[in-house]
Every structure is written in C-alpha cells, then in structure tokens.
Write an enzyme that holds these catalytic residues in place. Structure first.
Site, short mmCIF file in Angstrom:
data_model
loop_
_atom_site.label_atom_id
_atom_site.label_comp_id
_atom_site.label_asym_id
_atom_site.label_seq_id
_atom_site.Cartn_x
_atom_site.Cartn_y
_atom_site.Cartn_z
N ASP A 1 33.08 24.14 -39.87
CA ASP A 1 32.25 23.10 -39.21
C ASP A 1 32.22 21.80 -40.01
O ASP A 1 32.34 20.72 -39.45
CB ASP A 1 30.83 23.61 -38.86
CG ASP A 1 30.01 24.11 -40.03
OD1 ASP A 1 30.53 24.23 -41.15
OD2 ASP A 1 28.80 24.38 -39.81
N SER B 1 20.86 32.89 -39.98
CA SER B 1 20.30 31.55 -39.73
C SER B 1 18.86 31.54 -39.25
O SER B 1 18.51 30.87 -38.29
CB SER B 1 21.19 30.77 -38.74
OG SER B 1 22.44 30.59 -39.32
N ASP C 1 25.02 26.36 -37.26
CA ASP C 1 23.87 27.23 -37.03
C ASP C 1 22.95 26.63 -35.97
O ASP C 1 22.54 27.29 -35.01
CB ASP C 1 23.10 27.46 -38.32
CG ASP C 1 23.99 27.99 -39.43
OD1 ASP C 1 25.07 28.52 -39.11
OD2 ASP C 1 23.60 27.88 -40.60
N SER D 1 16.61 30.10 -40.91
CA SER D 1 16.08 28.76 -41.21
C SER D 1 16.35 27.79 -40.06
O SER D 1 15.46 27.01 -39.67
CB SER D 1 16.64 28.22 -42.52
OG SER D 1 18.04 28.13 -42.47
N ALA E 1 19.87 36.84 -44.68
CA ALA E 1 20.93 37.77 -44.28
C ALA E 1 22.09 37.04 -43.63
O ALA E 1 23.04 37.66 -43.16
CB ALA E 1 20.36 38.82 -43.33
C1 GLA Z 1 26.43 28.39 -43.23
C2 GLA Z 1 26.24 26.94 -42.83
C3 GLA Z 1 27.09 26.58 -41.63
C4 GLA Z 1 28.56 26.98 -41.84
C5 GLA Z 1 28.65 28.42 -42.35
C6 GLA Z 1 30.05 28.79 -42.75
O1 GLA Z 1 25.96 29.23 -42.20
O2 GLA Z 1 24.88 26.69 -42.55
O3 GLA Z 1 26.98 25.21 -41.37
O4 GLA Z 1 29.20 26.09 -42.70
O5 GLA Z 1 27.81 28.65 -43.47
O6 GLA Z 1 30.89 28.81 -41.64
#
Ligand code: GLA
Length: 416
Positions: free
Chosen positions: A66, A154, A200, A156, A151
């Site tokens: 990303d 996401s 995320d 957050s 974990a």
């Molecule tokens: C975390 C970051 C995302 C992405 C992933 C790896 O989740 O928050 O933005 O970079 O790592 O793909």
C-alpha cells in the site's frame, strides 16, 4: 497497524465456524443497556442512543504494497468493534470500555497531544476530522469489541472508523467511505504517530458482504471482488505471539523502499514508486541496489503482480491458482521482505499440511499476529484441530482460530 495493546472486548466467539448474523444482531440491546448503566443521560433518553460499528480486516494478499502505490486485496471481517453513544452538546467526548469499565475522554476544543493510550485513536480521529473541515460534536459512549488486539487484524483502524461515525452528524460526516478512510489514516500517521499505509482503514471503510476489495493505492480506485464462499471459507489463525519490533521494522522497510525509489528514479524518471517497476525490469535494476534492498523491491514488485493474478483466478473460479499465489506471497514475505516470524511460519506450515487447505500466508504487517487460510468448505474443523494440536507443541504458545465472513464496512448499526 496497531501501535499498542488495547484491551476491549465482548465474547470473542473463536474457534467455531461462525455466521455473519450473530455479531450484527446479538448485542445491540446489551450495549444500549450497558451504556444506560454507565451514563445517566442515555438512561433518560434511550431514544437518542445510537450504535456505530467498524469491522476488523484480513488481507488476503498484497502485503507491504500500500505504501508503494501498489495493490492489495483485503476484506472487512465480522470480528468488529461497536460504540453505543448518546450525542451531547457540550463538546466533551467520554468513553467507557465495556470489558474493563475503564473511562477516558477529552474536550473537542482542546484535544491536546497523544497520551499513549487507546483514547488517542478517538482523539486523533476528532483532530483529523477537524483538519478535514468535517464538523464534530461530543458524545458519551460505551465501546466493545470482538477484534483481537495486537493480532494484526487492525483493531486500531476500527476504533478510528467507529469514532468517525460516532463524532459526526449526520453519522459518517456525509462524506464518501474512501474520504473517511483517509481522514482516519491521517489520525494514525499524524496524531498517533504510526506511519502506516491506507489499507487497513480503506478495507474497514469499504468492506462488502461476501466480497473482498481490490484497492489501487495510486489512483485510490477500488472495486469489490466476490469470493466463492459456497466453495471455501476464510480462516484466521492467531499465533498468540506479540508483534515484536513491528513498528520499528515496519518503518525500516518503508524507508528501504523509499531509498530504492530515490536511486531508481535517477536512472528512470518515470519511477515514482515501486509500483512503476515491473517484474521484467527487476533484472535491470539489480545492479543498482544493494542485495538486501533489491530483495525488498523484488517482493513488492512481484506481490503487486500476485494480487492481480489472484483477482483473475478468483474471477475464473481457479482456486488452485489462488492458493499458489497465497503460498508464494508468504514465501516472499519470509525470505525477501523478511517480516515473517518462526510462529507465523509454523502456523502456515501446519495449514499447508492439512488436506482441504487451498492456501495460507501471514497477514498484515508481520513479526507476529495472524495468518489467513483459504479452506475448502467442510475442512474448517480439520484445520482448527490440526492447529490446536500441533501449534502449541511447536511453539509453546496458545493459538486461536477464527472462521470469519467478509462484511460491509463501518457505519451506523442502530439509529437513535
Ligand atoms: C499494516 C499497515 C498497512 C499495511 C500492512 C502491510 O497493517 O497498517 O498499511 O502496510 O501493514 O501490508
């Protein structure tokens, strides 16, 4: 990326194949009742209480792409976070955690700096909404979540998105989901201080029932990709291992990618991000980068291609190719990008040795957290049993296994 532990929760129904409806319907009244107990004005005016929600996410493929302007294919999942709230006119935000009863709050007109606590994600979102010119107002709320914390699912970003829906009138601020995702990413980058990409927040804002989301982080275009859920299921396995060094290592990988682009742009001004390097170009750039930086780039470049191959295979119903892409992705993250861990590798190996598993890989930033597996329908229990019996013996850790469903993105669950 989750920067720190956030202990909130209600009844994570792990280990059992679960259906999409349970979480969505089950707990709204319980949340309303808990809020009424914690907050007198919710008891006085139950008609004003609303409930907002934001899902966790699992990334099927497209890892560490990303922030390189690339592609990813995440899905929002039915482990989710909810805030029951009663709006207030006093510019004060007060939240109590459903699980622990812990309270925190802030004043919308004097937000102040981050404190290193879970409330930062709410305060940062309020700050970021203000920066974007989206009006906010206060509320009294109760927050509960089934998303396991730290974990890699996401949680957050889910607090940020649920907060964005809680802080605005009309709920969601009357802006499109991608705009809200960017507001939340800015909260994380600029206020909380974690330099994560947009995946995320975008996944959790844009999610769709039964579908993954193909995201293009250069154009910010996206489209839903239906998943053949009549043939397979998504199983998330939590390694139970803390994501050691995840923030510092994440930032280090980002910096390596940026340094590589700076070098490559000198020879070819069309290269603005690793997105602009094709697999065919890899051989010609090899000599221009040190060996480690080259491997990092090779991962990103091939991972972008794997995302597109996965989407084509899903659309053609070719699950064998999808499975191969997932496995290649894991090997590349392990060997080229070096963000896996012995625990993630063990979890993937156990899954791949289980009949009926189509493919498996680490998901999210890495260094611990979860794996994702695509599993033929009927083989879920076999995978769960294999993980529960073999993983503790290999690692000394206790795993958790979740059968998840792709769900719609953040929004209003119950109006006041
Ligand atoms: C975390 C970051 C995302 C992405 C992933 C790896 O989740 O928050 O933005 O970079 O790592 O793909």
């Amino acid at each position: 990326m989750e920067g720190r532990q956030l202990a909130v929760g209600f009844d994570p129904r792990e280990e059992a194949p679960r259906s999409i409806g349970d979480v969505a319907c089950q707990d709204v009244e319980a949340l309303r009742a808990a809020l009424a107990e914690a907050e007198p004005r919710a008891a006085d005016r139950p008609d004003l209480v609303r409930v907002v929600r934001a899902p966790g996410r699992v990334n099927l493929i497209g890892e560490h792409t990303d922030y390189n302007d690339g592609f990813a294919l995440p899905a929002a999942i039915d482990l989710e976070l909810r805030i029951a709230l009663v709006p207030s006119a006093d510019r004060r935000v007060e939240i109590v955690l459903g699980e622990s009863g812990e309270r925190a709050g802030f004043d919308l007109d004097a937000i102040g700096p981050a404190q290193g606590r879970w409330i930062d994600y709410v305060a940062g979102t309020a700050w970021s909404l203000g920066q974007a010119g989206i009006p906010t107002r206060g509320f009294r709320g109760l927050l509960a979540s089934t998303i396991p914390t730290s974990a890699g699912l996401s949680s957050s970003a889910a607090i940020e998105l649920a907060s964005a829906w809680a802080l605005t009138d009309p709920p969601g601020g009357d802006v499109d989901a991608m705009t809200l995702a960017r507001v939340c990413q800015r909260a994380e980058n600029r206020y909380v201080g974690v330099n994560s990409g947009l995946m995320d927040q975008a996944a959790e804002a844009l999610g769709r029932d039964g579908e993954a989301i193909l995201l293009d982080f250069r154009t910010l275009e996206w489209r839903p990709v239906p998943l053949p859920l009549e043939r397979c299921r998504i199983i998330v396995c939590d390694t139970g291992s803390p994501r050691r060094l995840s923030v510092s290592q994440y930032n280090a990988r980002r910096a390596q990618c940026e340094a590589a682009v700076a070098v490559l742009a000198k020879g070819d001004r069309r290269i603005r991000a690793l997105r602009d390097v094709t697999p065919d170009m890899l051989a010609s750039i090899r000599g221009r980068l040190d060996e480690e930086t080259f491997r990092r780039c090779a991962h990103v470049v091939r991972e972008d291609e794997r995302v597109l191959r996965t989407v084509a295979a899903l659309e053609a119903g070719d699950l064998a190719t999808v499975g191969r892409c997932l496995v290649e992705s894991h090997e590349s993250l392990r060997d080229q990008y070096e963000v896996s861990s012995p625990e993630l590798d063990a979890m993937v190996e156990i899954a791949l040795a289980t009949p009926g598993v189509i493919g498996s890989r680490m998901t999210g930033a890495g260094f611990g957290g979860c794996t994702v597996a695509l599993v033929e329908r009927g083989a879920e229990a076999r995978l769960r049993d294999a993980v529960l019996s073999e993983y503790p013996a290999r690692t000394g850790l206790t795993p958790r296994v979740f059968a998840v469903e792709p769900v719609r993105g953040a929004g209003l669950l119950a109006a006041g």
